[in-house]
Write a protein that holds these residues in place. Structure first.
Motif, PDB file in Angstrom:
ATOM      1  N   ALA A  12       0.732  -1.102  -0.139  1.00  0.00           N
ATOM      2  CA  ALA A  12       0.082   0.021  -0.040  1.00  0.00           C
ATOM      3  C   ALA A  12       0.820   1.069  -0.076  1.00  0.00           C
ATOM      4  O   ALA A  12       1.673   1.541   0.850  1.00  0.00           O
ATOM      5  CB  ALA A  12      -0.850   0.067   1.256  1.00  0.00           C
ATOM      6  N   HIS A  13       0.665   1.978  -0.879  1.00  0.00           N
ATOM      7  CA  HIS A  13       1.423   3.531  -0.908  1.00  0.00           C
ATOM      8  C   HIS A  13       0.473   4.449  -0.031  1.00  0.00           C
ATOM      9  O   HIS A  13      -0.871   4.552  -0.600  1.00  0.00           O
ATOM     10  CB  HIS A  13       1.251   3.946  -2.235  1.00  0.00           C
ATOM     11  N   TYR A  14       1.117   5.009   0.903  1.00  0.00           N
ATOM     12  CA  TYR A  14       0.491   6.002   1.632  1.00  0.00           C
ATOM     13  C   TYR A  14       1.228   7.160   2.050  1.00  0.00           C
ATOM     14  O   TYR A  14       2.379   6.935   2.336  1.00  0.00           O
ATOM     15  CB  TYR A  14      -0.061   5.286   3.280  1.00  0.00           C
ATOM     16  N   LYS A  15       0.598   8.101   1.578  1.00  0.00           N
ATOM     17  CA  LYS A  15       1.454   9.644   1.539  1.00  0.00           C
ATOM     18  C   LYS A  15       2.790   9.199   0.692  1.00  0.00           C
ATOM     19  O   LYS A  15       2.590   8.921  -0.393  1.00  0.00           O
ATOM     20  CB  LYS A  15       1.659  10.180   3.021  1.00  0.00           C
ATOM     21  N   THR A  16       3.838   9.324   1.479  1.00  0.00           N
ATOM     22  CA  THR A  16       5.171   9.116   0.676  1.00  0.00           C
ATOM     23  C   THR A  16       5.805   7.879   0.985  1.00  0.00           C
ATOM     24  O   THR A  16       7.028   7.647   0.609  1.00  0.00           O
ATOM     25  CB  THR A  16       6.085  10.361   0.788  1.00  0.00           C
ATOM     26  N   GLY A  17       5.048   7.035   1.664  1.00  0.00           N
ATOM     27  CA  GLY A  17       5.888   5.661   2.011  1.00  0.00           C
ATOM     28  C   GLY A  17       4.961   4.511   1.418  1.00  0.00           C
ATOM     29  O   GLY A  17       4.034   4.812   1.071  1.00  0.00           O
ATOM     30  N   ILE A  18       5.684   3.430   1.549  1.00  0.00           N
ATOM     31  CA  ILE A  18       5.077   2.182   1.068  1.00  0.00           C
ATOM     32  C   ILE A  18       5.276   1.006   1.867  1.00  0.00           C
ATOM     33  O   ILE A  18       6.328   0.999   2.616  1.00  0.00           O
ATOM     34  CB  ILE A  18       5.730   1.767  -0.413  1.00  0.00           C
ATOM     35  N   TYR A  19       3.892   0.609   2.323  1.00  0.00           N
ATOM     36  CA  TYR A  19       3.856  -0.416   3.448  1.00  0.00           C
ATOM     37  C   TYR A  19       3.314  -1.749   2.896  1.00  0.00           C
ATOM     38  O   TYR A  19       2.735  -1.865   1.938  1.00  0.00           O
ATOM     39  CB  TYR A  19       2.873   0.037   4.435  1.00  0.00           C
ATOM     40  N   MET A  20       3.745  -2.762   3.756  1.00  0.00           N
ATOM     41  CA  MET A  20       2.993  -4.205   3.406  1.00  0.00           C
ATOM     42  C   MET A  20       2.345  -4.439   4.245  1.00  0.00           C
ATOM     43  O   MET A  20       2.570  -4.148   5.625  1.00  0.00           O
ATOM     44  CB  MET A  20       4.203  -4.988   3.202  1.00  0.00           C
ATOM     45  N   GLY A  21       1.392  -4.930   4.075  1.00  0.00           N
ATOM     46  CA  GLY A  21       0.177  -5.268   5.400  1.00  0.00           C
ATOM     47  C   GLY A  21      -1.005  -6.095   4.787  1.00  0.00           C
ATOM     48  O   GLY A  21      -0.965  -6.840   3.949  1.00  0.00           O
ATOM     49  N   GLU A  22      -2.189  -5.768   5.748  1.00  0.00           N
ATOM     50  CA  GLU A  22      -3.338  -6.835   5.417  1.00  0.00           C
ATOM     51  C   GLU A  22      -4.453  -5.842   5.501  1.00  0.00           C
ATOM     52  O   GLU A  22      -4.572  -5.060   6.196  1.00  0.00           O
ATOM     53  CB  GLU A  22      -3.400  -7.941   6.481  1.00  0.00           C
ATOM     54  N   VAL A  23      -5.361  -6.453   4.478  1.00  0.00           N
ATOM     55  CA  VAL A  23      -6.725  -5.420   4.404  1.00  0.00           C
ATOM     56  C   VAL A  23      -7.587  -5.834   5.517  1.00  0.00           C
ATOM     57  O   VAL A  23      -7.996  -7.184   5.609  1.00  0.00           O
ATOM     58  CB  VAL A  23      -7.339  -5.609   3.117  1.00  0.00           C
ATOM     59  N   LYS A  24      -7.885  -4.901   6.155  1.00  0.00           N
ATOM     60  CA  LYS A  24      -8.868  -5.316   7.390  1.00  0.00           C
ATOM     61  C   LYS A  24     -10.666  -5.207   6.767  1.00  0.00           C
ATOM     62  O   LYS A  24     -11.366  -5.594   7.597  1.00  0.00           O
ATOM     63  CB  LYS A  24      -8.419  -4.456   8.569  1.00  0.00           C
ATOM     64  N   GLU A  25     -10.485  -4.153   6.084  1.00  0.00           N
ATOM     65  CA  GLU A  25     -12.214  -3.542   5.816  1.00  0.00           C
ATOM     66  C   GLU A  25     -11.992  -3.094   4.320  1.00  0.00           C
ATOM     67  O   GLU A  25     -11.041  -2.493   3.941  1.00  0.00           O
ATOM     68  CB  GLU A  25     -12.600  -2.590   6.909  1.00  0.00           C
ATOM     69  N   ASP A  26     -13.266  -3.175   3.784  1.00  0.00           N
ATOM     70  CA  ASP A  26     -13.374  -2.797   2.568  1.00  0.00           C
ATOM     71  C   ASP A  26     -14.412  -1.261   2.989  1.00  0.00           C
ATOM     72  O   ASP A  26     -15.262  -1.455   3.398  1.00  0.00           O
ATOM     73  CB  ASP A  26     -14.020  -3.279   1.482  1.00  0.00           C
TER      74      ASP A  26
END
Length: 127
Positions: A12-26
């Protein structure tokens, strides 16, 4: 392109960072993503005036924390292609090192300010 569902491992690209994670909600136009690792540390400085140091507020930008949740626009969320998501602290250290290397490539006022902020963050992150 594979369908992203609740429980999917993502990048996931969030602001200027990129993270690895898990989708919790749509959440319609967004996914609620729980952070498991850092792929790219956020840039330092003013997001609205990138590369500038004069007459701007030079922000210190921390990476999202382990298990922190963020609303990320769906267009910025992609299936995680790796085999295993790395451990958070190791991924954070690696992302800080990569950003430091990038900032050290060119001697500019902006890079110097950003490196100072990153050095301070490093002390906060790792003691």
């Amino acid at each position: 392109m594979s369908e992203i569902q609740v429980g999917s491992k993502v990048k996931a690209h969030y602001k200027t960072g990129i993270y690895m994670g898990e989708v919790k909600e749509d959440r319609g136009k967004f996914y609620l993503v729980q952070v498991l690792a850092v792929d790219k540390h956020p840039m330092q400085g003013d997001l609205h005036n990138p590369g500038k140091t004069e007459n701007v507020f030079f922000h210190q930008r921390k990476a999202l924390s382990y298990l922190e949740k963020a609303n990320v626009q769906k267009e910025a969320v992609h299936p995680y292609e790796g085999t295993e998501i790395p451990e958070y602290q190791e991924s954070l250290k690696l992302s800080v090192e990569k950003l430091k290397e990038k900032l050290n490539r060119r001697d500019t006022d902006f890079n110097s300010h950003a490196a100072d902020q990153l050095n301070d963050l490093e002390k906060q992150y790792f003691g």
